[in-house]
Structures are given as structure tokens and as C-alpha cells.
Design a protein around this motif. Structure first.
Motif, mmCIF file in Angstrom:
data_model
loop_
_atom_site.group_PDB
_atom_site.id
_atom_site.type_symbol
_atom_site.label_atom_id
_atom_site.label_comp_id
_atom_site.label_asym_id
_atom_site.label_seq_id
_atom_site.Cartn_x
_atom_site.Cartn_y
_atom_site.Cartn_z
ATOM 1 N N UNK A 47 53.166 -6.047 31.856
ATOM 2 C CA UNK A 47 54.256 -5.652 31.075
ATOM 3 C C UNK A 47 53.945 -4.214 30.710
ATOM 4 N N UNK A 48 54.852 -3.448 30.904
ATOM 5 C CA UNK A 48 54.757 -1.860 30.712
ATOM 6 C C UNK A 48 56.029 -1.423 30.053
ATOM 7 N N UNK A 49 56.177 0.143 30.036
ATOM 8 C CA UNK A 49 57.151 0.603 29.223
ATOM 9 C C UNK A 49 58.644 0.185 29.521
ATOM 10 N N UNK A 50 59.512 0.571 28.688
ATOM 11 C CA UNK A 50 60.842 0.238 29.088
ATOM 12 C C UNK A 50 61.196 -1.360 29.164
ATOM 13 N N UNK A 51 60.376 -2.169 28.650
ATOM 14 C CA UNK A 51 60.762 -3.491 28.849
ATOM 15 C C UNK A 51 60.594 -3.991 30.503
ATOM 16 N N UNK A 52 59.676 -3.354 31.206
ATOM 17 C CA UNK A 52 59.770 -3.540 32.562
ATOM 18 C C UNK A 52 58.534 -4.657 32.707
ATOM 19 N N UNK A 53 58.234 -5.094 33.875
ATOM 20 C CA UNK A 53 57.101 -5.989 34.244
ATOM 21 C C UNK A 53 57.031 -6.069 35.799
ATOM 22 N N UNK A 54 55.797 -6.298 36.263
ATOM 23 C CA UNK A 54 55.639 -6.449 37.543
ATOM 24 C C UNK A 54 54.286 -7.411 37.517
ATOM 25 N N UNK A 55 54.204 -7.980 38.933
ATOM 26 C CA UNK A 55 53.297 -8.988 39.249
ATOM 27 C C UNK A 55 52.706 -9.012 40.664
ATOM 28 N N UNK A 56 51.475 -9.419 41.009
ATOM 29 C CA UNK A 56 51.116 -9.366 42.149
ATOM 30 C C UNK A 56 50.314 -10.884 42.642
ATOM 31 N N UNK A 57 50.969 -11.648 43.483
ATOM 32 C CA UNK A 57 50.019 -13.031 43.509
ATOM 33 C C UNK A 57 49.723 -13.119 45.125
ATOM 34 N N UNK A 58 48.654 -13.850 45.046
ATOM 35 C CA UNK A 58 48.036 -14.369 46.460
ATOM 36 C C UNK A 58 47.736 -15.929 46.554
ATOM 37 N N UNK A 59 48.188 -16.470 47.468
ATOM 38 C CA UNK A 59 47.906 -17.936 47.384
ATOM 39 C C UNK A 59 47.497 -18.592 48.907
ATOM 40 N N UNK A 60 46.598 -18.994 49.121
ATOM 41 C CA UNK A 60 46.265 -19.727 50.210
ATOM 42 C C UNK A 60 46.600 -21.124 50.136
ATOM 43 N N UNK A 61 47.090 -21.860 51.134
ATOM 44 C CA UNK A 61 47.514 -23.491 51.254
ATOM 45 C C UNK A 61 47.343 -24.069 52.400
ATOM 46 N N UNK A 62 46.958 -25.400 52.346
ATOM 47 C CA UNK A 62 46.569 -26.235 53.589
ATOM 48 C C UNK A 62 47.731 -27.343 53.478
ATOM 49 N N UNK A 63 48.350 -27.395 54.466
ATOM 50 C CA UNK A 63 49.206 -28.635 54.717
ATOM 51 C C UNK A 63 48.817 -29.457 55.806
ATOM 52 N N UNK A 64 48.666 -30.961 55.527
ATOM 53 C CA UNK A 64 48.279 -31.698 56.382
ATOM 54 C C UNK A 64 49.393 -32.845 56.737
ATOM 55 N N UNK A 65 49.912 -33.050 57.993
ATOM 56 C CA UNK A 65 51.018 -34.098 58.302
ATOM 57 C C UNK A 65 50.365 -35.418 58.547
ATOM 58 N N UNK A 66 51.037 -36.460 57.874
ATOM 59 C CA UNK A 66 50.376 -37.876 57.840
ATOM 60 C C UNK A 66 50.630 -38.411 59.427
ATOM 61 N N UNK A 67 51.914 -38.182 60.010
ATOM 62 C CA UNK A 67 52.247 -38.870 61.223
ATOM 63 C C UNK A 67 52.753 -38.058 62.339
#
Length: 336
Positions: free
Chosen positions: A164-184
Motif C-alpha cells: 500500500x503506497x501513497x495516494x491510496x494506491x496498492x499493488x501486488x505480485x503473486x506466484x502459484x504452482x499447482x498440480x491437477x490430477x484427473x481421476x478418469x
């Protein structure tokens, strides 16, 4: 102005739990020096935790249920319940546990009926007045009730840095690894033959940047997201692609009861080796445009209503992948 800014966040609070940070107060700060008062023992983080629930009921019409050129339309209903527990583990750290379930039912296209359940654990830690770091883990299960071929479960981690910085501004940086397994669903060999002894699994890495600003009655956000999807299906590496999405949103507070939302995104998908049906030497690439608009009426602190419209348009150099469609829905939200 502070009250207006808080009310702009009402939409977000409908979709996520309110996180409250309780400041630690020492005995010396609250005990008069001329009197002896016996204070109760300080509560543990578990005892300080707060439990909240959000429920939503939605009914609507989808005029292209399968997202293809057939344009089969069908009404649907959706029920959603989320329970969240939050606690200030310390003066600068908040722990969150969430569980949610969603049930989607179509009137005619029963193959699209699905149930989704998920559990998430997260920790937010304030480094200082400006910076916050967050870590999370979630597991989701998706079950297509009447088919089963696309059922899967997914595990995902996340790390996020927010400012959160001046003038009511905000920013974010996100990293996400994921693993998806199909049953059928099973992988196919290089010649397209199904291999029933090995299930399909996808690995995805997501990077997302967001920047925004609060105004007196508005909140504006810009968003950029990149992810790559890698599947163990060797047939043309059919599910391997890179995705880029860019867009923005505007949340508008009209008055104490009525607020609105408008969001637009473009997503670009480049398939690494999936060739076109009519031209094996050319790789498929798609561009999807998404427009969402909503208006909300807040009855009181617990009850709200929403009317939403979503338009989807997919452009592709593969003719069978081109489609457009709209969703219109009415929702009721209740928090307790």
C-alpha cells in the motif's frame, strides 16, 4: 472519505471473509495505577479466532453452455457456501482457514452438472505499514456428477507480496504452482491411442501482477496474469500452452445501498504443438474476450442482491474453437 473507501470494498467482502486484526494491549496500558484490577488471562490465537459464513444462491441463463458453435442454451442454478475462520496469531500475523462448496445444476444439459469443494489455509504477515507477505495452500475437488470423465482434484501453493503506497494506491505480485490430477481421463500415445494405465495430470505455474487505486466512490484495478500449462499427455502435447491475460475493473459506489462492477479482460493462449485440423504445419492460438458487469443492492450488513451479465467471445485460427455466448444471472447473498 474514509467511510466511502470502506464501502467501495463491499463487493469484495461479499466474496471473501473479512479479516480483522486485533491489537495486543498490555496489562500496564489498561490497569489504573491507583487500583488493583485482576485481568482475565490473555486469550490464545485459537480463542481469538472469528468464524464467518457466506451463502449465495444464483439462478441464470447460459446461452452457450458448451462454449462451441452449437450455441445450446439452458437455465441453471448454483448454490454456494463458504465458511472462514480468521485469527490474529500475533500483532502482525493473521491466519485464515476456509472451506467452501458449490453445486451447479443445469435444467437440460445434465452433463455439465458439477459439484466443487475446496479447503484453503493462508497466513498474512505485515512486514511494515506498507508491505504484507502472504502464503497459502489449497486443495480443490471438481466432480461432474453425471459424467465423470473430467473429474479432477488440484493442489496449489501461493506466495504473494502486497504494498500500500501513497495516494491510496496498492499493488501486488503473486506466484502459484499447482498440480491437477484427473481421476478418469487417461493420456494418449503419440498416435492418439488412449493409455488406460496412466491418468492425465497437468502442472501449472502462474504469475500475476495487480495495481489499483481508491477514489472517493470508485476503486480501479489493472491486472496482468501469465501461466503455462504442462500436461503429461504426449499426443501433440495437446494441453501444453502459454496464457497471457490483461484487463481491468471498476467498482463504483452509487450510494449507501447500491454499488456496481465492470470488468474487461483479454486472454491470449498459444499452444506449443497443437496443430490445426486443416493445416498440420500451423499451431493453434486463441484470443478470448470477457466482459462482466454487475449491480448490487445491499439490504443490510447481512443480506445483498446482485444482477450480473457476462459476455464471452473466443477468436481462434481453428474454426471449430470459435464461439460467443452470454450469461445472465440473479444472486442472493447472505453473511452471518
Amino acid at each position: 472519505m474514509k467511510n466511502s473507501s470502506k464501502m467501495i470494498l463491499a463487493l469484495a467482502f461479499l466474496l471473501m471473509p473479512v479479516v480483522c486484526r486485533a491489537a495486543d494491549v498490555s496489562e500496564e496500558d489498561v490497569t489504573p495505577r491507583n487500583k488493583k484490577i485482576y485481568l482475565e488471562p490473555e486469550k490464545s490465537a485459537l480463542e481469538r479466532g472469528k468464524l464467518k459464513f457466506l451463502t449465495a444462491l444464483t439462478v441464470g441463463l447460459d446461452d452457450n453452455t458448451h462454449l462451441d458453435s452449437r450455441r445450446d442454451s439452458d437455465p441453471y442454478s448454483q448454490e454456494f457456501v463458504r465458511g472462514s475462520w480468521t485469527s490474529d496469531s500475533s500483532q502482525k500475523t493473521v491466519t485464515t482457514l476456509e472451506a467452501e462448496v458449490m453445486n451447479l445444476m443445469y435444467a437440460g444439459e445434465s452433463s455439465l452438472d458439477l459439484f466443487r469443494g475446496g479447503v484453503r489455509a493462508g497466513v498474512d504477515h505485515s512486514l511494515n505499514k506498507e508491505w504484507t507477505v502472504s502464503f497459502g495452500y489449497n486443495i480443490d475437488l471438481v466432480d461432474y456428477i453425471n459424467t465423470g470423465s473430467d473429474d479432477y482434484y488440484e493442489n496449489a501453493l501461493s506466495a504473494k507480496l502486497s504494498q500500500k503506497f501513497s495516494n491510496k494506491m496498492f499493488q501486488s505480485l503473486m506466484y502459484s504452482p499447482s498440480y491437477r490430477n484427473y481421476d478418469s481421463r487417461y493420456i494418449r500415445t503419440e498416435v492418439g491411442i488412449a493409455s488406460p494405465d496412466k491418468e492425465r495430470a497437468d502442472v501449472r505455474n502462474t504469475l500475476e501482477y495487480e495495481i489499483g487505486k481508491f477514489f472517493t466512490k470508485n476503486m480501479v484495478k489493472l491486472n496482468f496474469q501469465y501461466y503455462n500449462n504442462n500436461s503429461n499427455d504426449p499426443y501433440l502435447n495437446y494441453y501444453d500452452y502459454d496464457s497471457y491475460r490483461i484487463g481491468g475493473s471498476l467498482t463504483r459506489l452509487f450510494n449507501d445501498k447500491v454499488s456496481g462492477y465492470l470488468g474487461m479482460w483479454n486472454q491470449y493462449r498459444f499452444f506449443r504443438t497443437r496443430s490445426l485440423i486443416e493445416d498440420a504445419g500451423c499451431k493453434e492460438h486463441d484470443t478470448t474476450f470477457l466482459l462482466t458487469s454487475s449491480i448490487f443492492y445491499t439490504m443490510n450488513k447481512s443480506l445483498a442482491f446482485g444482477l450480473s451479465y457476462t459476455y464471452r467471445q473466443n477468436y481462434s485460427n481453428e474454426p471449430i474453437e470459435r464461439y460467443s455466448g452470454s450469461l445472465v444471472s440473479v444472486s442472493t447473498y447472505y453473511k452471518f
